[in-house]
Design a protein around this motif. Structure first.
Motif, PDB file in Angstrom:
ATOM      1  N   ARG A   1      -4.545  -1.839  -7.771  1.00  0.00           N
ATOM      2  CA  ARG A   1      -5.576  -2.833  -7.505  1.00  0.00           C
ATOM      3  C   ARG A   1      -6.716  -2.221  -6.691  1.00  0.00           C
ATOM      4  O   ARG A   1      -7.806  -2.036  -7.193  1.00  0.00           O
ATOM      5  CB  ARG A   1      -4.985  -4.035  -6.784  1.00  0.00           C
ATOM      6  CG  ARG A   1      -6.005  -5.138  -6.615  1.00  0.00           C
ATOM      7  CD  ARG A   1      -5.438  -6.367  -5.970  1.00  0.00           C
ATOM      8  NE  ARG A   1      -4.624  -7.079  -6.929  1.00  0.00           N
ATOM      9  CZ  ARG A   1      -3.727  -7.979  -6.610  1.00  0.00           C
ATOM     10  NH1 ARG A   1      -3.514  -8.270  -5.341  1.00  0.00           N
ATOM     11  NH2 ARG A   1      -3.034  -8.604  -7.523  1.00  0.00           N
ATOM     12  N   GLN A   2      -6.470  -1.900  -5.446  1.00  0.00           N
ATOM     13  CA  GLN A   2      -7.494  -1.328  -4.571  1.00  0.00           C
ATOM     14  C   GLN A   2      -7.220   0.154  -4.372  1.00  0.00           C
ATOM     15  O   GLN A   2      -6.074   0.538  -4.160  1.00  0.00           O
ATOM     16  CB  GLN A   2      -7.464  -2.000  -3.196  1.00  0.00           C
ATOM     17  CG  GLN A   2      -7.643  -3.481  -3.205  1.00  0.00           C
ATOM     18  CD  GLN A   2      -9.086  -3.904  -3.278  1.00  0.00           C
ATOM     19  OE1 GLN A   2      -9.994  -3.116  -3.014  1.00  0.00           O
ATOM     20  NE2 GLN A   2      -9.310  -5.140  -3.644  1.00  0.00           N
TER      21      GLN A   2
ATOM     22  N   THR B   1       0.858  -1.186   0.000  1.00  0.00           N
ATOM     23  CA  THR B   1       0.000   0.000   0.000  1.00  0.00           C
ATOM     24  C   THR B   1       0.891   1.232   0.000  1.00  0.00           C
ATOM     25  O   THR B   1       1.880   1.291   0.701  1.00  0.00           O
ATOM     26  CB  THR B   1      -0.898   0.023   1.241  1.00  0.00           C
ATOM     27  OG1 THR B   1      -1.673  -1.165   1.268  1.00  0.00           O
ATOM     28  CG2 THR B   1      -1.826   1.205   1.223  1.00  0.00           C
TER      29      THR B   1
ATOM     30  N   ILE C   1      -8.202   3.094  -1.817  1.00  0.00           N
ATOM     31  CA  ILE C   1      -8.759   3.174  -0.472  1.00  0.00           C
ATOM     32  C   ILE C   1      -8.691   4.611   0.027  1.00  0.00           C
ATOM     33  O   ILE C   1      -7.657   5.266  -0.063  1.00  0.00           O
ATOM     34  CB  ILE C   1      -7.995   2.240   0.485  1.00  0.00           C
ATOM     35  CG1 ILE C   1      -8.053   0.811  -0.060  1.00  0.00           C
ATOM     36  CG2 ILE C   1      -8.558   2.314   1.894  1.00  0.00           C
ATOM     37  CD1 ILE C   1      -7.083  -0.142   0.567  1.00  0.00           C
TER      38      ILE C   1
ATOM     39  N   THR D   1      -3.352   0.006  -3.259  1.00  0.00           N
ATOM     40  CA  THR D   1      -2.633  -1.255  -3.146  1.00  0.00           C
ATOM     41  C   THR D   1      -2.345  -1.709  -4.565  1.00  0.00           C
ATOM     42  O   THR D   1      -3.113  -1.436  -5.487  1.00  0.00           O
ATOM     43  CB  THR D   1      -3.422  -2.340  -2.387  1.00  0.00           C
ATOM     44  OG1 THR D   1      -4.598  -2.655  -3.121  1.00  0.00           O
ATOM     45  CG2 THR D   1      -3.787  -1.880  -0.992  1.00  0.00           C
TER      46      THR D   1
ATOM     47  N   GLY E   1     -16.672  -0.011  -4.244  1.00  0.00           N
ATOM     48  CA  GLY E   1     -16.832  -0.264  -2.827  1.00  0.00           C
ATOM     49  C   GLY E   1     -17.885   0.697  -2.304  1.00  0.00           C
ATOM     50  O   GLY E   1     -18.306   1.632  -3.012  1.00  0.00           O
TER      51      GLY E   1
ATOM     52  N   THR F   1     -12.129  -1.275  -6.714  1.00  0.00           N
ATOM     53  CA  THR F   1     -11.055  -2.135  -7.178  1.00  0.00           C
ATOM     54  C   THR F   1     -10.912  -1.914  -8.674  1.00  0.00           C
ATOM     55  O   THR F   1     -11.909  -1.925  -9.398  1.00  0.00           O
ATOM     56  CB  THR F   1     -11.391  -3.616  -6.910  1.00  0.00           C
ATOM     57  OG1 THR F   1     -11.604  -3.778  -5.513  1.00  0.00           O
ATOM     58  CG2 THR F   1     -10.277  -4.532  -7.381  1.00  0.00           C
TER      59      THR F   1
ATOM     60  N   ARG G   1     -13.176   1.642   1.112  1.00  0.00           N
ATOM     61  CA  ARG G   1     -12.722   1.287  -0.230  1.00  0.00           C
ATOM     62  C   ARG G   1     -13.537   2.023  -1.287  1.00  0.00           C
ATOM     63  O   ARG G   1     -14.748   1.887  -1.357  1.00  0.00           O
ATOM     64  CB  ARG G   1     -12.839  -0.227  -0.442  1.00  0.00           C
ATOM     65  CG  ARG G   1     -12.266  -0.714  -1.758  1.00  0.00           C
ATOM     66  CD  ARG G   1     -12.284  -2.233  -1.844  1.00  0.00           C
ATOM     67  NE  ARG G   1     -13.627  -2.772  -1.895  1.00  0.00           N
ATOM     68  CZ  ARG G   1     -14.324  -2.949  -3.016  1.00  0.00           C
ATOM     69  NH1 ARG G   1     -13.807  -2.646  -4.180  1.00  0.00           N
ATOM     70  NH2 ARG G   1     -15.548  -3.435  -2.971  1.00  0.00           N
TER      71      ARG G   1
END
Length: 157
Positions: A45-46, A2, A48, A37, A66, A56, A53
């Motif tokens: 990918r993610q 992250t 946040i 991340t 999210g 994705t 979240r």
């Protein structure tokens, strides 16, 4: 791994969001406190935010939302964009991350297609969940059976 999101990452992700959700969608990434991340290859990918979240970034080049991303889009996008509206009888189930069935859909953005990320809202306007449309808009309103939205994240009541 992250890390804080770089300006270049945010610009690229904002362009994808604008393509997927319309020009207002790029504002999903107007937050300096976002973290990303990454996959082992370094691909985002993610995404946040401090409140949860956003989404994705999938290998298909689209976002899966999210709940934090759904809340932001709910504020950003004009009604009825990317919304599937349900009534009181579905509210507790949708909040509990149960899928939305066609017979309970009251209204839907006429441009929704299968595979689109959507916001499931109560008929009074409150965001209940985010998920993926399984039917085109017209069929959601016409069908008496079948899953309309595969719910991913429900909002606590």
């Amino acid at each position: 791994m992250t890390e804080a999101a770089s300006e270049m990452d945010l610009d690229a992700l904002a362009r994808v969001a604008a393509y997927q959700f319309g020009s207002d969608g790029s504002a999903l990434f107007d937050d300096p406190d976002l973290e990303i991340t990454r996959s082992s290859s370094g691909r985002p990918r993610q995404i946040i935010a401090p409140d949860g979240r956003i989404g994705t970034y999938s290998t298909t080049g689209r976002f899966t939302l999210g709940l934090a991303g759904g809340r932001r889009l709910h504020e950003l996008l004009p009604y009825p964009d990317y919304r599937v509206v349900v009534g009181d009888e579905s509210e507790p189930f949708v909040r509990d991350e149960k899928n939305v069935f066609a017979k309970f859909v009251r209204e839907v953005d006429p441009d929704v297609r299968p595979g689109d990320e959507v916001l499931v809202t109560h008929h009074e306007g409150e965001l209940l969940a985010v998920g993926r449309a399984e039917l085109p808009a017209g069929d959601m309103l016409d069908f008496e059976t079948g899953m309309a939205v595969a719910v991913r994240d429900g909002a606590e009541g």
